[in-house]
Design a protein around this motif. Structure first.
Motif, PDB file in Angstrom:
ATOM      1  N   SER A   1       0.828  -1.113   0.124  1.00  0.00           N
ATOM      2  CA  SER A   1      -0.097   0.033  -0.014  1.00  0.00           C
ATOM      3  C   SER A   1       0.804   1.274   0.061  1.00  0.00           C
ATOM      4  CB  SER A   1      -0.909  -0.188   1.154  1.00  0.00           C
ATOM      5  OG  SER A   1      -0.194   0.165   2.484  1.00  0.00           O
ATOM      6  N   TRP A   2       2.129   1.253   0.802  1.00  0.00           N
ATOM      7  CA  TRP A   2       2.880   2.372   0.565  1.00  0.00           C
ATOM      8  C   TRP A   2       3.577   2.631  -0.818  1.00  0.00           C
ATOM      9  CZ3 TRP A   2       6.402   0.748   5.499  1.00  0.00           C
ATOM     10  CH2 TRP A   2       5.555   0.922   6.504  1.00  0.00           C
ATOM     11  N   ILE A   3       3.755   1.482  -1.404  1.00  0.00           N
ATOM     12  CA  ILE A   3       4.075   1.689  -2.800  1.00  0.00           C
ATOM     13  C   ILE A   3       2.995   2.400  -3.731  1.00  0.00           C
ATOM     14  CG2 ILE A   3       4.866   0.246  -4.719  1.00  0.00           C
ATOM     15  CD1 ILE A   3       5.946  -1.720  -2.884  1.00  0.00           C
ATOM     16  N   GLU A   4       1.779   1.816  -3.581  1.00  0.00           N
ATOM     17  CA  GLU A   4       0.609   2.158  -4.486  1.00  0.00           C
ATOM     18  C   GLU A   4       0.536   3.761  -3.997  1.00  0.00           C
ATOM     19  OE1 GLU A   4      -0.804   0.651  -6.829  1.00  0.00           O
ATOM     20  OE2 GLU A   4       0.165  -1.128  -6.458  1.00  0.00           O
ATOM     21  N   TYR A   5       0.670   4.300  -2.769  1.00  0.00           N
ATOM     22  CA  TYR A   5       0.573   5.525  -2.460  1.00  0.00           C
ATOM     23  C   TYR A   5       1.833   6.476  -2.659  1.00  0.00           C
ATOM     24  CZ  TYR A   5      -3.587   4.264   0.120  1.00  0.00           C
ATOM     25  OH  TYR A   5      -4.787   3.421   0.477  1.00  0.00           O
ATOM     26  N   ASN A   6       2.746   5.822  -3.536  1.00  0.00           N
ATOM     27  CA  ASN A   6       3.943   6.732  -3.892  1.00  0.00           C
ATOM     28  C   ASN A   6       4.687   7.395  -2.741  1.00  0.00           C
ATOM     29  OD1 ASN A   6       3.441   6.301  -6.642  1.00  0.00           O
ATOM     30  ND2 ASN A   6       2.029   7.999  -6.874  1.00  0.00           N
ATOM     31  N   TYR A   7       4.808   6.328  -1.686  1.00  0.00           N
ATOM     32  CA  TYR A   7       5.738   6.777  -0.569  1.00  0.00           C
ATOM     33  C   TYR A   7       7.127   7.180  -0.994  1.00  0.00           C
ATOM     34  CZ  TYR A   7       2.138   6.612   3.040  1.00  0.00           C
ATOM     35  OH  TYR A   7       1.149   6.795   3.965  1.00  0.00           O
ATOM     36  N   PHE A   8       7.803   6.255  -1.928  1.00  0.00           N
ATOM     37  CA  PHE A   8       9.129   6.231  -2.113  1.00  0.00           C
ATOM     38  C   PHE A   8       9.415   6.602  -3.472  1.00  0.00           C
ATOM     39  CE2 PHE A   8       7.605   2.163   0.398  1.00  0.00           C
ATOM     40  CZ  PHE A   8       8.176   2.677   1.563  1.00  0.00           C
ATOM     41  N   HIS A   9       8.408   7.516  -4.186  1.00  0.00           N
ATOM     42  CA  HIS A   9       8.637   7.827  -5.338  1.00  0.00           C
ATOM     43  C   HIS A   9       9.920   8.761  -5.683  1.00  0.00           C
ATOM     44  CE1 HIS A   9       8.025   9.947  -9.115  1.00  0.00           C
ATOM     45  NE2 HIS A   9       7.347   9.139  -9.642  1.00  0.00           N
ATOM     46  N   LYS A  10      10.257   9.435  -4.669  1.00  0.00           N
ATOM     47  CA  LYS A  10      11.344  10.525  -4.635  1.00  0.00           C
ATOM     48  C   LYS A  10      12.661   9.637  -4.469  1.00  0.00           C
ATOM     49  CE  LYS A  10      13.091  14.803  -2.977  1.00  0.00           C
ATOM     50  NZ  LYS A  10      12.980  15.765  -1.811  1.00  0.00           N
ATOM     51  N   ALA A  11      12.495   8.480  -3.514  1.00  0.00           N
ATOM     52  CA  ALA A  11      13.709   7.902  -3.300  1.00  0.00           C
ATOM     53  C   ALA A  11      14.166   6.827  -4.475  1.00  0.00           C
ATOM     54  CB  ALA A  11      13.513   6.886  -2.052  1.00  0.00           C
ATOM     55  N   PHE A  12      13.269   6.415  -5.099  1.00  0.00           N
ATOM     56  CA  PHE A  12      13.435   5.400  -6.374  1.00  0.00           C
ATOM     57  C   PHE A  12      13.780   5.962  -7.728  1.00  0.00           C
ATOM     58  CE2 PHE A  12      11.048   1.819  -3.718  1.00  0.00           C
ATOM     59  CZ  PHE A  12      11.976   1.957  -2.756  1.00  0.00           C
ATOM     60  N   HIS A  13      13.303   7.317  -7.803  1.00  0.00           N
ATOM     61  CA  HIS A  13      13.121   7.536  -9.226  1.00  0.00           C
ATOM     62  C   HIS A  13      14.481   8.112  -9.721  1.00  0.00           C
ATOM     63  CE1 HIS A  13      11.310   9.277 -12.778  1.00  0.00           C
ATOM     64  NE2 HIS A  13      11.894  10.470 -12.530  1.00  0.00           N
ATOM     65  N   GLN A  14      15.360   7.564 -10.686  1.00  0.00           N
ATOM     66  CA  GLN A  14      16.538   8.118 -11.369  1.00  0.00           C
ATOM     67  C   GLN A  14      17.627   8.245 -10.371  1.00  0.00           C
ATOM     68  OE1 GLN A  14      16.895   8.347 -14.647  1.00  0.00           O
ATOM     69  NE2 GLN A  14      14.973   8.337 -15.303  1.00  0.00           N
ATOM     70  N   THR A  15      17.793   7.048  -9.471  1.00  0.00           N
ATOM     71  CA  THR A  15      18.843   7.066  -8.552  1.00  0.00           C
ATOM     72  C   THR A  15      20.028   6.472  -9.200  1.00  0.00           C
ATOM     73  OG1 THR A  15      17.994   5.211  -7.513  1.00  0.00           O
ATOM     74  CG2 THR A  15      17.199   7.436  -6.452  1.00  0.00           C
ATOM     75  N   PHE A  16      20.565   5.481  -8.202  1.00  0.00           N
ATOM     76  CA  PHE A  16      21.979   4.746  -8.698  1.00  0.00           C
ATOM     77  C   PHE A  16      21.763   4.062 -10.092  1.00  0.00           C
ATOM     78  CE2 PHE A  16      19.735   1.386  -6.642  1.00  0.00           C
ATOM     79  CZ  PHE A  16      20.046   0.372  -7.142  1.00  0.00           C
ATOM     80  N   ASN A  17      20.675   3.545 -10.441  1.00  0.00           N
ATOM     81  CA  ASN A  17      20.641   2.699 -11.547  1.00  0.00           C
ATOM     82  C   ASN A  17      19.793   3.278 -12.572  1.00  0.00           C
ATOM     83  OD1 ASN A  17      17.784   2.822 -10.769  1.00  0.00           O
ATOM     84  ND2 ASN A  17      17.588   0.782 -10.173  1.00  0.00           N
ATOM     85  N   HIS A  18      19.685   4.698 -12.634  1.00  0.00           N
ATOM     86  CA  HIS A  18      19.199   5.461 -13.523  1.00  0.00           C
ATOM     87  C   HIS A  18      17.704   4.935 -14.159  1.00  0.00           C
ATOM     88  CE1 HIS A  18      22.878   7.655 -13.532  1.00  0.00           C
ATOM     89  NE2 HIS A  18      23.307   6.635 -13.479  1.00  0.00           N
ATOM     90  N   HIS A  19      16.986   4.406 -13.332  1.00  0.00           N
ATOM     91  CA  HIS A  19      15.706   3.801 -13.691  1.00  0.00           C
ATOM     92  C   HIS A  19      14.491   4.618 -13.071  1.00  0.00           C
ATOM     93  CE1 HIS A  19      16.748   0.402 -16.371  1.00  0.00           C
ATOM     94  NE2 HIS A  19      17.522   0.083 -15.546  1.00  0.00           N
ATOM     95  N   THR A  20      13.409   4.625 -13.567  1.00  0.00           N
ATOM     96  CA  THR A  20      12.228   5.493 -12.977  1.00  0.00           C
ATOM     97  C   THR A  20      11.813   4.927 -11.601  1.00  0.00           C
ATOM     98  OG1 THR A  20      10.954   4.062 -14.311  1.00  0.00           O
ATOM     99  CG2 THR A  20      11.454   5.976 -15.483  1.00  0.00           C
ATOM    100  N   ALA A  21      10.867   5.505 -10.931  1.00  0.00           N
ATOM    101  CA  ALA A  21      10.320   4.995  -9.627  1.00  0.00           C
ATOM    102  C   ALA A  21       9.331   3.883 -10.056  1.00  0.00           C
ATOM    103  CB  ALA A  21       9.372   5.896  -9.127  1.00  0.00           C
ATOM    104  N   ASP A  22       8.543   3.649 -11.253  1.00  0.00           N
ATOM    105  CA  ASP A  22       7.878   2.747 -11.467  1.00  0.00           C
ATOM    106  C   ASP A  22       8.691   1.391 -11.638  1.00  0.00           C
ATOM    107  OD1 ASP A  22       5.599   4.148 -11.171  1.00  0.00           O
ATOM    108  OD2 ASP A  22       5.520   4.759 -13.195  1.00  0.00           O
ATOM    109  N   TRP A  23       9.752   1.510 -12.405  1.00  0.00           N
ATOM    110  CA  TRP A  23      10.593   0.308 -12.631  1.00  0.00           C
ATOM    111  C   TRP A  23      10.821  -0.335 -11.280  1.00  0.00           C
ATOM    112  CZ3 TRP A  23      15.506  -1.595 -12.168  1.00  0.00           C
ATOM    113  CH2 TRP A  23      15.822  -2.676 -13.055  1.00  0.00           C
ATOM    114  N   ASN A  24      11.539   0.523 -10.461  1.00  0.00           N
ATOM    115  CA  ASN A  24      12.172  -0.011  -9.330  1.00  0.00           C
ATOM    116  C   ASN A  24      11.014  -0.408  -8.226  1.00  0.00           C
ATOM    117  OD1 ASN A  24      14.986   0.589  -9.225  1.00  0.00           O
ATOM    118  ND2 ASN A  24      14.287   2.634  -9.447  1.00  0.00           N
ATOM    119  N   GLU A  25       9.855   0.134  -8.382  1.00  0.00           N
ATOM    120  CA  GLU A  25       8.489  -0.332  -7.490  1.00  0.00           C
ATOM    121  C   GLU A  25       8.170  -1.866  -7.854  1.00  0.00           C
ATOM    122  OE1 GLU A  25       5.917   2.748  -7.759  1.00  0.00           O
ATOM    123  OE2 GLU A  25       6.799   3.930  -6.280  1.00  0.00           O
ATOM    124  N   CYS A  26       8.439  -2.146  -9.123  1.00  0.00           N
ATOM    125  CA  CYS A  26       8.046  -3.492  -9.506  1.00  0.00           C
ATOM    126  C   CYS A  26       8.937  -4.397  -9.200  1.00  0.00           C
ATOM    127  CB  CYS A  26       7.986  -3.205 -11.066  1.00  0.00           C
ATOM    128  SG  CYS A  26       6.533  -2.511 -11.937  1.00  0.00           S
TER     129      CYS A  26
END
Length: 373
Positions: A55-80
């Motif tokens: 549910s935290w993932i669905e509510y985009n709690y970690f969108h800023k932390a996962f988007h375009q970080t060390f692996n240069h992938h989007t937040a949706d990609w890292n959330e999957c």
């Protein structure tokens, strides 16, 4: 590297286990605590259920932390990737250290354009081997054939899709290859042992692939066997059980007697109620009126149609006609005069004028329409 292997309780993650999960995926250890504390109050003494994390993932709690970080992938990609990792930990398919190895193996073979790993059998087999697993090449081709229609990028495989592919693989160390240990050297006497050079010079991975392919084909072609038992027919006649048939005949006979009595009672009631009176005599009694003598006064004289009487009748008509002609009386009935009735005029001059005007207007309209179109 990790002091924990699996979550202690299935379906729940402590904050220490969440730190291990974040490290295995390449993020900072306190990424979950940091970004969840920004939305709600934390209680680090209690475990968190996997449904709460989803549910935290669905509510985009970690969108800023996962988007375009060390692996240069989007937040949706890292959330999957995070969702598939939670599922693998839930069923103990992979440990935290194995998840780390899977991520590193994927990043090593990922293409430089960051669109995913190229679908190449050799590349995939090397990456799967780095994860501590293996699969038959034929089985890999078969699975890719059915899975690639759902891939996000055509001709590429993403990390979360690569984790789904690893579910079809076996542990590399758990497979024992036939003829792996070839003993050479001398025997008790001064003779060297014979060794097959083909088995000796074949690489281990080739032997493993051939064995896995043979096993896969045996499983796919295992349609079962039909066991046919040889049953010889006996020369003696088969016994015929007549008791059940006799019992059936007796039962049907009893039912027939009861039905027959009911039908006869019904027929009698119909006869008694028909036409509102009781029949005095049975239907089978003879009709005695046919033996009575006819009354002469009730007999009607019938016309004689014999040939002699017909000829005599025509002779009488001819005699009467000749007698009338001699007396000067007309023999034929008088004819009525025919009077012709004049019909009224149906078409008048006014009708003719109307018709002529209608024809002229039609001709004019035809000429105009032809010029117009």
């Amino acid at each position: 590297m990790f002091h924990l292997k699996y979550p202690r309780r299935r379906g729940f993650f402590t904050w220490d286990e969440l730190r291990c999960l974040a490290r295995s995926l390449g993020f900072q250890a306190h990424v979950f605590e940091k970004y969840v504390a920004m939305r709600e109050q934390l209680d680090t003494t209690k475990a968190v259920s996997s449904e709460t994390i989803l549910s935290w993932i669905e509510y985009n709690y970690f969108h800023k932390a996962f988007h375009q970080t060390f692996n240069h992938h989007t937040a949706d990609w890292n959330e999957c990737v995070l969702k598939n990792s939670i599922k693998m930990l839930y069923y103990h398919i992979a440990s935290f250290e194995e998840l780390l190895n899977m991520r590193i193996a994927y990043q090593v073979h990922e293409a430089g354009d960051m669109k995913g790993m190229i679908l190449d059998n050799d590349t995939l087999l090397r990456a799967i081997k780095m994860c501590g697993r293996t699969i038959a090449p034929l089985k890999l081709q078969h699975r890719l054939k059915h899975m690639q229609d759902a891939f996000e990028e055509k001709g590429r495989i993403q990390l979360y899709e690569f984790l789904d592919l690893l579910l079809w693989c076996e542990l590399y160390d758990a497979i024992i290859v036939d003829g792996q240990d070839l003993e050479g050297g001398k025997e008790d006497v001064d003779f060297y042992k014979l060794v097959d050079f083909e088995d000796l010079l074949t690489p281990f991975d080739v032997k493993l692939a051939n064995q896995l392919n043979d096993k896969y084909l045996a499983e796919e072609w295992d349609f079962g066997k039909e066991i046919i038992v040889d049953r010889k027919l006996s020369r003696m006649d088969a016994p015929v059980k007549t008791e059940s048939r006799k019992e059936q005949v007796k039962r049907q006979k009893d039912h027939y007697q009861h039905l027959k009595s009911q039908v006869s009672e019904s027929q009698k009631s119909v006869y008694n109620a028909k036409a509102g009176y009781v029949r005095p005599r049975p239907i089978s009694a003879p009709d005695l009126t046919m033996y009575e003598k006819p009354d002469p006064s009730m007999i009607v004289a019938s016309r004689d149609v014999r040939p002699q009487s017909v000829y005599a009748h025509f002779d009488q008509l001819l005699k009467n006609r000749s007698a009338k002609e001699s007396a000067g009386e007309p023999c034929l009935p008088p004819k009525k005069e025919f009077l012709r009735v004049e019909n009224e005029v149906i078409v008048t001059s006014a009708h003719i004028k109307d018709t002529e005007s209608t024809m002229e207007s039609l001709k004019f309209e035809n000429e105009v329409l032809v010029r117009m179109y």
